[in-house]
Design a protein around this motif. Structure first.
Motif, PDB file in Angstrom:
ATOM      1  N   ARG A   1       9.483  -8.467  -3.359  1.00 19.59           N
ATOM      2  CA  ARG A   1       9.771  -7.590  -2.230  1.00 19.59           C
ATOM      3  C   ARG A   1       9.089  -6.245  -2.434  1.00 19.59           C
ATOM      4  N   ALA A   2       8.579  -5.680  -1.335  1.00 16.41           N
ATOM      5  CA  ALA A   2       7.933  -4.365  -1.411  1.00 16.41           C
ATOM      6  C   ALA A   2       8.189  -3.605  -0.123  1.00 16.41           C
ATOM      7  N   LYS A   3       8.320  -2.272  -0.258  1.00 13.81           N
ATOM      8  CA  LYS A   3       8.456  -1.372   0.891  1.00 13.81           C
ATOM      9  C   LYS A   3       7.204  -0.517   0.966  1.00 13.81           C
ATOM     10  N   LEU A   4       6.574  -0.484   2.145  1.00 12.13           N
ATOM     11  CA  LEU A   4       5.280   0.165   2.318  1.00 12.13           C
ATOM     12  C   LEU A   4       5.373   1.197   3.433  1.00 12.13           C
ATOM     13  N   SER A   5       4.900   2.414   3.165  1.00 15.90           N
ATOM     14  CA  SER A   5       4.930   3.499   4.158  1.00 15.90           C
ATOM     15  C   SER A   5       3.557   4.136   4.242  1.00 15.90           C
ATOM     16  N   ASN A   6       3.075   4.330   5.464  1.00 22.76           N
ATOM     17  CA  ASN A   6       1.747   4.898   5.689  1.00 22.76           C
ATOM     18  C   ASN A   6       1.871   6.226   6.441  1.00 22.76           C
ATOM     19  N   TYR A   7       1.161   7.255   5.954  1.00 23.49           N
ATOM     20  CA  TYR A   7       1.292   8.592   6.529  1.00 23.49           C
ATOM     21  C   TYR A   7       0.000   9.109   7.167  1.00 23.49           C
ATOM     22  N   ASP A   8      -1.039   8.284   7.212  1.00 22.16           N
ATOM     23  CA  ASP A   8      -2.320   8.733   7.757  1.00 22.16           C
ATOM     24  C   ASP A   8      -3.196   7.508   8.006  1.00 22.16           C
ATOM     25  N   GLY A   9      -4.086   7.585   9.011  1.00 22.85           N
ATOM     26  CA  GLY A   9      -5.015   6.479   9.242  1.00 22.85           C
ATOM     27  C   GLY A   9      -4.287   5.178   9.500  1.00 22.85           C
ATOM     28  N   GLU A  10      -4.736   4.110   8.822  1.00 23.33           N
ATOM     29  CA  GLU A  10      -4.096   2.810   8.993  1.00 23.33           C
ATOM     30  C   GLU A  10      -4.177   2.026   7.699  1.00 23.33           C
TER      31      GLU A  10
END
Length: 592
Positions: free
Chosen positions: A281-290
């Motif tokens: 399991r993993a949690k992924l968060s993106n704050y810019d671009g894609e």
């Protein structure tokens, strides 16, 4: 014997190049049909010398005759001619990929074989031409192998920051040992942080990987393409969390892949956080671009301020909007205090499960970091050191996805028996840079201090912020600043405001050309160097190549590159804010 024209046409267009067809009768044709015969039986009109060599010539009628055996030989040669054409296409592609630079010896060998082949064809030497054609494919294979080996090189990441216990593992089967600042990590090496420990790995293109506490990560791949300085990097997060902070070059030109849990993510972003709990399991968060995420053979894309959760055996969760950044309860980013503790407060975010407050002595939060997790909207920060402390907060939602950080608050702690501090924004040493003839000096001091700039009293806000405008600037202007607190403690400082002009920044030569006197320069290997100001970076763009050089403490900079015909643009930018002060474009011409 002379064949009727119709019979010749039927013969010419009934056989395809390379076709194994045993012609039973001789073929006679006129000289004007020579290239047509070459095309039909050898696959190319350029092979006509071979046809002449193998045909008998009737001088009186200017006609040629090919015997069946000669026709069969020409048909057999058509396959070799086709192979040569295919290999020459490969060579063109390899040249465009840098073969003449990164595989020069192998390229010369290939050129020699092609030259010998062409000469053999021109001389009508069919057997020799076949021999050289047979050598060509292996030589081109060796050219391609050498190009890839020399152009794509492994590079090492460096441990540039650490706090607490940070370990290194050499190779996949090595043992964990203590790691130190400056240690290099190559392909297959691992990094491990323990409780309350942080680490930063820095890559050659300016990108960083910030490793959270209790984390294990492995560098699966780290190499660079010397043709365009593009990186190819792959990191596997085995446990814990990490923040990928890609440089602009890393985001736009390089390939960065992050494996976390059952997911594989290609990063096209400058700010991405991954957190995993083992392999499932993993949690992924993106704050810019894609970020392009693949898990369990399903691919999704998450955009700025979106996140997802991936689990083994399940489709990735469709993109989730992250919680917004919390707002601070005070209006100014700077606060001056005299006490050792501060109540850091922020506004509540609906649906937040908890908040993470970080404070550090580094504005990039890559040095000595302290982190507090709370469900409240305020945290009491104790034992604040003298000087500057940076504080920020982010909200975590019910899924455990972390939203973007708030704006960073700067906390300045001072004591009453010392002169009031004066902090100037965007200063490098004692230097401030501007491209215009006006400049607003901004900064912070104690809120009850009396501040004067060049003898003029300047108002100070309750937060300690101040601003004062200078006009009619030219060259370098010294500015005298005095801050005096109610007890009589006084701080004096002199800063220099430098107005950046083309005459100042472009007073150098590009090769043999004056950058001030002409906008046309010659192609080829060129050294560019000059002296400007500390705090600048010079971005040089020429066709597909781009390079950024920071000035040193004396303002010096320089580089060597091979200019390609087209446009050459030099831009002087602020090292901290990335503001472009002055740009100039030159035309690169062929060197005659």
């Amino acid at each position: 014997m002379k064949y009727p024209a119709l019979l010749i046409s039927l013969i010419l267009f009934s056989v395809k190049p390379g076709e194994s067809y045993a012609q039973q009768n001789p073929l006679t044709f006129q000289s004007q049909d020579l290239q047509l015969i070459a095309q039909r039986y050898t696959g190319s009109t350029v092979n006509w010398p071979l046809v002449i060599e193998m045909a008998s010539h009737d001088v009186d009628n200017n006609a040629f005759t090919l015997q069946p055996a000669a026709i069969l030989q020409l048909q057999n040669f058509a396959g070799f001619s086709s192979q040569v054409n295919e290999q020459q296409k490969r060579v063109t592609q390899l040249i465009n990929s840098g073969a003449t630079v990164f595989a020069a010896d192998e390229y010369e060998t290939v050129k020699g074989i092609v030259s010998n082949y062409s000469e053999s064809v021109s001389n009508g030497e069919l057997e020799q031409a076949i021999g050289f054609a047979g050598e060509l494919e292996q030589a081109v294979d060796e050219l391609e192998t050498s190009l890839l080996n020399n152009r794509i090189v492994d590079v090492q990441a460096q441990l540039s920051k650490k706090k607490g216990e940070v370990d290194k593992r050499v190779g996949l089967l090595g043992s964990w040992t203590d790691s130190y600042l400056g240690d290099l990590f190559k392909q297959s090496d691992g990094i491990r942080t323990l409780i309350e420990s942080y680490a930063t790995l820095s890559f050659t293109d300016g990108s960083d990987i910030q490793v959270s506490p209790n984390t294990v990560a492995v560098i699966r791949k780290s190499r660079i393409d010397k043709l365009d300085n593009a990186s190819d990097t792959e990191i596997t997060l085995e446990d814990g969390g990490l923040l990928a902070k890609l440089s602009a070059a890393g985001k736009d030109r390089s390939t960065y892949v992050l494996n976390a849990g059952p997911s594989r993510t290609e990063l096209k972003t400058q700010n991405f956080y991954a957190e995993t709990e083992g392999e499932d399991r993993a949690k992924l968060s993106n704050y810019d671009g894609e970020a392009i995420i693949n898990s369990n053979d399903v691919t999704i894309t998450i955009q700025k301020n979106q996140g997802t959760i991936v689990e083994e055996g399940k489709d990735p969760l469709q993109p989730v909007e992250l919680l917004p950044a919390p707002e601070l309860t005070w209006s100014a980013a700077d606060t001056l205090i005299n006490e050792e503790e501060l109540l850091f407060s922020f506004r509540d975010i609906e649906d937040a499960a908890n908040y993470r407050v970080q404070y550090s002595d580094s504005p990039n939060f890559d040095g000595d970091i302290t982190e507090v997790t709370t469900t409240e909207t305020a945290v009491n920060i104790n034992n604040l050191p003298l000087g500057m402390t940076y504080v920020r907060v982010q909200a975590t939602d019910q899924l455990g996805l972390r939203g973007p950080f708030s704006k960073t608050a700067r906390i300045i702690r001072n004591v009453d028996n010392k002169p009031p501090p004066v902090f100037i924004d965007n200063i490098r040493g004692n230097l401030l840079l501007t491209a215009g003839d006006t400049y607003a000096i901004e900064g912070v001091t104690e809120p009850d201090a009396v501040l004067t700039i060049n003898g003029t009293k300047v108002s100070v806000a309750a937060s300690g912020r101040f601003s004062h405008s200078l006009t009619d600037l030219s060259g370098e202007t010294d500015v005298h600043i005095t801050s005096k607190d109610p007890t009589g403690n006084q701080t004096e400082m002199t800063v220099t405001v430098a107005r950046l002009t083309e005459e100042r920044l472009f007073d150098f030569r590009i090769g043999k050309t004056s950058a001030l006197q002409s906008n046309r320069v010659k192609a080829g290997s060129t050294i560019i160097s000059s002296k400007a100001y500390n705090g600048l970076k010079v971005t040089i763009s020429n066709q597909q190549q781009s390079r950024t050089i920071a000035t040193d403490s004396q303002g010096r900079w320089g580089t060597k590159l091979t200019l390609i015909p087209g446009e050459l643009t030099l831009s002087f930018k602020d090292m901290n804010t990335n503001q472009t002060y002055i740009s100039k474009t030159f035309i690169v011409e062929e060197d005659e």
